[in-house]
Design a protein around this motif. Sequence first.
Motif, PDB file in Angstrom:
ATOM      1  N   GLY A 123       0.756  -1.190  -0.166  1.00 21.08           N
ATOM      2  CA  GLY A 123       0.161   0.231  -0.034  1.00 21.08           C
ATOM      3  C   GLY A 123       0.763   1.168   0.048  1.00 21.08           C
ATOM      4  N   GLY A 124       0.203   2.425   0.240  1.00 22.79           N
ATOM      5  CA  GLY A 124       0.862   3.645   0.110  1.00 22.79           C
ATOM      6  C   GLY A 124       0.008   4.831   0.685  1.00 22.79           C
ATOM      7  N   ILE A 125       0.781   5.833   1.022  1.00 20.63           N
ATOM      8  CA  ILE A 125       0.173   7.020   1.477  1.00 20.63           C
ATOM      9  C   ILE A 125       0.939   8.289   0.950  1.00 20.63           C
ATOM     10  N   THR A 126       0.097   9.440   1.170  1.00 22.51           N
ATOM     11  CA  THR A 126       0.853  10.632   0.441  1.00 22.51           C
ATOM     12  C   THR A 126       1.040  11.531   1.840  1.00 22.51           C
ATOM     13  N   PHE A 127       2.470  11.882   1.709  1.00 23.08           N
ATOM     14  CA  PHE A 127       2.620  12.926   3.006  1.00 23.08           C
ATOM     15  C   PHE A 127       3.124  14.463   2.249  1.00 23.08           C
ATOM     16  N   VAL A 128       2.190  15.318   2.789  1.00 21.81           N
ATOM     17  CA  VAL A 128       2.165  16.626   2.112  1.00 21.81           C
ATOM     18  C   VAL A 128       2.902  17.546   3.380  1.00 21.81           C
ATOM     19  N   PRO A 129       4.272  17.622   3.430  1.00 20.01           N
ATOM     20  CA  PRO A 129       5.073  18.179   4.514  1.00 20.01           C
ATOM     21  C   PRO A 129       4.793  19.698   4.766  1.00 20.01           C
ATOM     22  N   ARG A 133      -2.882  24.097   7.473  1.00 18.02           N
ATOM     23  CA  ARG A 133      -2.621  25.431   7.457  1.00 18.02           C
ATOM     24  C   ARG A 133      -1.279  25.534   7.798  1.00 18.02           C
ATOM     25  N   PRO A 134      -0.746  27.025   7.796  1.00 20.97           N
ATOM     26  CA  PRO A 134       0.902  26.943   8.080  1.00 20.97           C
ATOM     27  C   PRO A 134       1.048  26.342   9.240  1.00 20.97           C
ATOM     28  N   ARG A 157       7.112  21.782  12.005  1.00 20.23           N
ATOM     29  CA  ARG A 157       5.472  21.400  12.133  1.00 20.23           C
ATOM     30  C   ARG A 157       4.821  21.306  13.538  1.00 20.23           C
ATOM     31  N   THR A 158       3.696  21.865  13.738  1.00 21.21           N
ATOM     32  CA  THR A 158       3.303  21.595  14.951  1.00 21.21           C
ATOM     33  C   THR A 158       2.061  20.575  15.094  1.00 21.21           C
ATOM     34  N   ARG A 159       1.619  20.214  13.940  1.00 23.70           N
ATOM     35  CA  ARG A 159       0.392  19.322  13.750  1.00 23.70           C
ATOM     36  C   ARG A 159       0.543  18.645  12.537  1.00 23.70           C
ATOM     37  N   ILE A 160      -0.053  17.335  12.496  1.00 25.96           N
ATOM     38  CA  ILE A 160      -0.311  16.696  11.279  1.00 25.96           C
ATOM     39  C   ILE A 160      -1.923  16.536  11.203  1.00 25.96           C
ATOM     40  N   VAL A 161      -2.462  16.824   9.875  1.00 28.97           N
ATOM     41  CA  VAL A 161      -3.867  16.845   9.674  1.00 28.97           C
ATOM     42  C   VAL A 161      -4.281  15.936   8.622  1.00 28.97           C
ATOM     43  N   LEU A 162      -5.520  15.434   8.638  1.00 32.96           N
ATOM     44  CA  LEU A 162      -5.959  14.469   7.650  1.00 32.96           C
ATOM     45  C   LEU A 162      -7.562  14.761   7.671  1.00 32.96           C
ATOM     46  N   SER A 163      -8.190  14.280   6.313  1.00 36.28           N
ATOM     47  CA  SER A 163      -9.395  14.268   6.159  1.00 36.28           C
ATOM     48  C   SER A 163      -9.742  12.701   5.643  1.00 36.28           C
ATOM     49  N   THR A 164     -10.823  12.143   6.067  1.00 37.70           N
ATOM     50  CA  THR A 164     -11.401  10.871   5.915  1.00 37.70           C
ATOM     51  C   THR A 164     -13.018  10.922   5.684  1.00 37.70           C
ATOM     52  N   GLN A 165     -13.425   9.784   4.898  1.00 34.73           N
ATOM     53  CA  GLN A 165     -14.758   9.562   4.753  1.00 34.73           C
ATOM     54  C   GLN A 165     -15.309   8.788   6.227  1.00 34.73           C
TER      55      GLN A 165
END
Length: 168
Positions: free
Chosen positions: A65-71, A81-82, A119-127
């Motif tokens: 599998g895989g994932i996309t990391f947007v730093p 956000r910033p 980076r202060t946080r890591i965020v994501l969206s999910t269904q």
Amino acid sequence: MDIVIRAAEPSEYAALGDITAQAYLGDGLLDFGASDAYLGALRDVGKRAAAAEVLVAVQGERLLGGITFVPDGGPMADIARPGEAEIRMLAVARAGRGRGAGEALVRACIDRARATGDRTRIVLSTQSAMRTAHRIYERLGFVRTPGRDWSPLPEVPDLTLLTYELTL
């Protein structure tokens, strides 16, 4: 045999695109308007890799599998956000599920976000239907942020993406 997380190689882009598309299709996650356009985005690993980091989980020679990391924002960021990194498009092949690949991919993104130092946080969206992924996120310390939930397609009011964040 251990699962290894590493950067996707161009020779793996097509296979990872297929795994990602099949994971979303097989789990019924593309039953909304404009799903063909998003299916194309899921398959286009090369485009993702040009704008973000695409990681893969492999076990021996097998791509799981895989994932996309947007730093740090850019065209692949949806909600970051910033000061926030974002993860997107987590997908594990059906044959590879239950082996820890999904969790290992998310952990690798957390490690990368922490390694940036700014980076202060890591965020994501999910269904809402992605319950297995929700369990991974929550086990790793992510918390729901309902105030950031959003709809990527305003013309499809039934599609609201849930959001999570992890304070680093």
